[in-house]
Design an enzyme around this catalytic site. Structure first.
Site, PDB file in Angstrom:
ATOM      1  N   HIS B 191     -24.668 -36.524 -16.298  1.00  0.00           N
ATOM      2  CA  HIS B 191     -23.978 -35.428 -15.634  1.00  0.00           C
ATOM      3  C   HIS B 191     -22.793 -35.070 -16.501  1.00  0.00           C
ATOM      4  O   HIS B 191     -21.906 -35.893 -16.719  1.00  0.00           O
ATOM      5  CB  HIS B 191     -23.514 -35.838 -14.235  1.00  0.00           C
ATOM      6  CG  HIS B 191     -22.854 -34.727 -13.493  1.00  0.00           C
ATOM      7  ND1 HIS B 191     -23.505 -33.979 -12.530  1.00  0.00           N
ATOM      8  CD2 HIS B 191     -21.608 -34.206 -13.584  1.00  0.00           C
ATOM      9  CE1 HIS B 191     -22.675 -33.059 -12.059  1.00  0.00           C
ATOM     10  NE2 HIS B 191     -21.520 -33.175 -12.673  1.00  0.00           N
ATOM     11  N   CYS B 192     -22.799 -33.879 -17.037  1.00  0.00           N
ATOM     12  CA  CYS B 192     -21.768 -33.501 -17.989  1.00  0.00           C
ATOM     13  C   CYS B 192     -20.665 -32.726 -17.288  1.00  0.00           C
ATOM     14  O   CYS B 192     -20.905 -31.615 -16.804  1.00  0.00           O
ATOM     15  CB  CYS B 192     -22.386 -32.644 -19.094  1.00  0.00           C
ATOM     16  SG  CYS B 192     -21.218 -32.267 -20.414  1.00  0.00           S
ATOM     17  N   PRO B 193     -19.459 -33.280 -17.203  1.00  0.00           N
ATOM     18  CA  PRO B 193     -18.385 -32.523 -16.551  1.00  0.00           C
ATOM     19  C   PRO B 193     -17.951 -31.305 -17.368  1.00  0.00           C
ATOM     20  O   PRO B 193     -17.457 -30.333 -16.801  1.00  0.00           O
ATOM     21  CB  PRO B 193     -17.236 -33.537 -16.442  1.00  0.00           C
ATOM     22  CG  PRO B 193     -17.541 -34.602 -17.407  1.00  0.00           C
ATOM     23  CD  PRO B 193     -19.000 -34.607 -17.643  1.00  0.00           C
ATOM     24  N   GLY B 196     -20.242 -28.836 -16.232  1.00  0.00           N
ATOM     25  CA  GLY B 196     -20.254 -28.750 -14.779  1.00  0.00           C
ATOM     26  C   GLY B 196     -21.633 -28.804 -14.170  1.00  0.00           C
ATOM     27  O   GLY B 196     -21.896 -28.155 -13.165  1.00  0.00           O
ATOM     28  N   ASN B 197     -22.555 -29.539 -14.776  1.00  0.00           N
ATOM     29  CA  ASN B 197     -23.912 -29.616 -14.249  1.00  0.00           C
ATOM     30  C   ASN B 197     -24.565 -30.879 -14.791  1.00  0.00           C
ATOM     31  O   ASN B 197     -24.089 -31.487 -15.752  1.00  0.00           O
ATOM     32  CB  ASN B 197     -24.705 -28.379 -14.693  1.00  0.00           C
ATOM     33  CG  ASN B 197     -25.926 -28.126 -13.830  1.00  0.00           C
ATOM     34  OD1 ASN B 197     -26.174 -28.821 -12.848  1.00  0.00           O
ATOM     35  ND2 ASN B 197     -26.721 -27.135 -14.216  1.00  0.00           N
TER      36      ASN B 197
END
Lengths: 158, 527
Positions: B191-193, B196-197
């Protein structure tokens, strides 16, 4: 026509859902989409084994065709990359085309083979490609009902 | 007639037991506009949808605005302050290349952020029941059911599939449940901040394009700015003079210098992952690195050929989105509508029920203390009544967890109470009811899952307002803690103690293992 429709809706009620059988995915060849061809015991009295296996094998072949990695898919992928994937907004991918074919095939199979036996196949895409759901209907209706019995060919009083 | 029965079946309606007809569907839509909802409106995960379901993002946008802002600011400064000089002194290709790279970066970033990463829809109740039947319920006496796994052979290698308690299915290989988005994602990477997804099967190629083009852009801007300053500083005028003439270049230099290392490193790492057909999740967990002395644990998904691996990951066929965001909910018959409404209302209550469940466990454990006996029996009765309102989905959870003698029905369609006999309204234990009442209006204040689906039991005129209310309501963790406080009207020290540890999994990274699933599920209301 309206009255006929109302009667058919009652028929849909009368042909009540008895059971659902789920064919799970077969992961023996990796994460590609394949379904197990094991014949479920609940269907033994409803449909011939060969017909069922044919359906599942054809579906598996369709999915294999959709996910096949060959020249065409690489070309599509490289073209998409070159256009910053904007091409996906305008073009239908090969996978989507095959999914439409699968939808038509399932509908045809339902109309010709499964519905007369009181069964209904749900397109796996509706279930997240996890299972092939086969609904088994028991016919409760009396007069004027479209029978879904398996052993005899469905006949109707209409 | 066979023909007339199936003339009525719509291709779309084939999947539902009660088919709907196009003309009737349209009529029903006009009559009851509220019930003809799009599927994204009732999506159970924590995602947010825009443009009527066309765009999907995670619940928290993370630092996506920061990412976009940094890229935009740096590139705009580059074009405004450096390009004119370089255009005059060097070549016109510099702004051209910069422009192309910038467009690639922004488009691939937006696609990574707004594309469905490969979310698996949750199992339907029938499917879940079928899977339950196949699982041996040997551990039903313990509070926590044993982690369910299934072993499959993939390319002559044994792979364990874990059961997801939230999605109620055995996760396909390489699928993982993201706790931040509350979805199972196929070929889950991480999950890549920054975007944002989640990054999964469907948007990995966008993510890879993004980081590769961003590293090119960063290196390009860094090089151009350095050249610019060097040219200005020529003739013995010095670097300070050049910086004074073009201060924006200093800003760009700083930004690019600090980001180039991490972005280049990330690109290199992901290039390695692509070449060996691994995901970040698998690499971090060491699934295939031969840990614990297991022999022959190579990656069963790899084609053992770098080029084939790269092609399959990046240029393979684009799989479709499985969640069908913009499809309409099937227009059910009245009984099924009622069932769905109850199920939706019950979903609101699931968090309440899970909360109640935890309470009941500790209450029943404290039952051993005689002084509390009288009050506790009343409490148990109330808890039973509340639990009976929960849906089938939590039935196994409740059965295995609750040691109380209260019977439960757990049937989804009935809202009737199961053991109303022992409820004493005057019982002092009932006073905690208002805090955990399944009243749908009160429920949103207790819910802290950030679920963004409209509630059919909410005030009938404004389902969307409720939507926005939840949007505002669940933006920050402070709302979650306030709902926790509301639930903590009962000052049971044992209960308080149990609450503190499980909050961390909710805040932790997305690489959650299956062992945490159940805990997360039980305490979903609490984080």
């Amino acid at each position: 026509m309206a009255t006929e429709f109302h009667n058919l809706q009652e028929l849909r009620h009368s042909a009540s859902l008895a059971n659902k059988v789920f064919l799970q995915r077969d992961y023996s060849e990796g994460t590609t989409c394949r379904f197990q061809t094991k014949f479920p015991s609940e269907l033994e009295s409803r449909i011939e084994r060969t017909l069922f296996e044919d359906t599942v094998k054809t579906l598996n072949n369709y999915y294999a065709e959709a996910e096949k990695m060959g020249g065409q898919s690489y070309l599509e992928g490289c073209l998409a990359c070159a256009t910053a994937y904007l091409i996906f907004l305008c073009m239908e991918t090969r996978y989507e085309k095959v999914l439409k074919k699968i939808g038509r095939y399932i509908q045809e199979q339902n109309e010709k083979i499964y519905a007369p036996r009181g069964l209904l196949i749900t397109d796996p895409i509706e279930r997240g490609m996890r299972v092939i759901e086969i609904s088994i209907y028991e016919d409760r209706g009396s007069s004027g009902s479209c029978s879904g019995s398996s052993s005899t060919s469905g006949s109707s009083a209409r | 007639m066979k023909h007339c029965e199936y003339q009525q079946i719509d291709p779309q309606a084939l999947s539902t037991p009660t088919p709907t007809l196009p003309p009737q569907h349209a009529v029903v839509e006009e009559e009851k506009g509220e019930t003809a909802r799009r599927k994204w409106e009732v999506f159970p995960g924590k995602n947010r949808f825009y443009c009527d379901g066309r765009i999907i993002v995670a619940q928290q946008s993370g630092v996506l605005p920061l990412t976009l802002g940094l890229i935009l600011v740096t590139t705009v400064l580059f074009f405004v302050f450096d390009c004119p000089f370089l255009l005059k002194h060097l070549t016109v290709f510099i702004p051209a290349i910069g422009g192309v790279l910038f467009v690639f970066v922004v488009i691939s970033l937006l696609q990574t952020s707004f594309t469905d990463p490969g979310i698996l829809p949750r199992a339907t109740p029938d499917e879940a029941a079928d899977i339950e039947k196949q699982i041996d319920n040997s551990g039903s006496s313990t509070y926590r059911p044993p982690p369910r796994t299934k072993e499959v052979m993939i390319n002559q290698q044994v792979v364990k599939l874990k059961y997801c308690f939230t999605c109620k299915m055995f996760r396909p290989p390489r699928t993982s449940h993201c706790s931040l988005c509350d979805n199972c994602v196929e070929r889950f990477d991480h999950h890549c901040p920054w975007v944002g997804n989640c990054v999964g099967k469907r948007n990995y190629r966008f993510f890879y394009t993004f980081i590769v083009s961003l590293s090119f852009l960063t290196v390009f801007i860094f090089g151009c700015v350095a050249t610019h300053l060097a040219l200005r500083a020529q003739g013995g005028r010095g670097l300070m003079f050049a910086l004074q003439e073009s201060p924006a270049s200093a800003v760009e230099l700083v930004i690019c210098f600090f980001s180039v290392w991490s972005i280049l490193g990330l690109s290199g790492f992901h290039t390695y992952l692509v070449a060996s057909n691994l995901t970040t999740n698998e690499d971090i967990k060491g699934s295939w690195s031969g840990k614990s002395g297991a022999e022959d644990t190579g990656n069963p998904y790899s084609y053992n050929n770098i080029i084939t691996n790269c092609c399959s990951v990046l240029c393979g066929p684009m799989p479709p989105s499985l969640i069908d965001r913009r499809g309409f909910m099937p227009v059910e018959e009245s009984s099924q509508t009622v069932a769905t409404e109850i199920e939706l209302a019950a979903k609101n209550e699931i968090n309440v029920c899970q909360l109640v469940l935890c309470l009941s466990v500790f209450v029943c454990m404290a039952h051993h203390h005689p002084p509390l006996g009288g009050q506790l029996s009343g409490l148990c009765s109330v808890l039973c009544w509340l639990m009976s309102k929960c849906t089938q989905g939590t039935k196994d959870l409740l059965e295995s967890a609750s040691r109380s003698p209260c019977p439960q029905t757990g049937k989804p369609q009935t809202v009737s109470t199961s053991c109303p006999d022992s409820i004493d309204p005057a019982d002092p234990a009932v006073t905690f009811n208002p805090a955990v009442t399944p009243d749908p209006v009160a429920v949103p204040s207790l819910k802290c899952g950030g679920r963004h689906h409209s509630h059919t039991t909410s005030p009938p005129d404004e389902p969307r307002q409720q939507h926005h209310h939840h949007n505002r309501h669940h933006k920050t963790r402070s709302t979650q803690s306030s709902s926790k406080r509301a639930a903590l009207h009962i000052s049971n020290p044992a209960y308080n103690v149990s609450l503190s540890p499980p909050t961390s999994p909710g805040l932790g990274p997305s690489h959650a293992t299956g062992a945490e699933d159940h805990r997360r599920d039980s305490f979903a209301a609490l984080h």
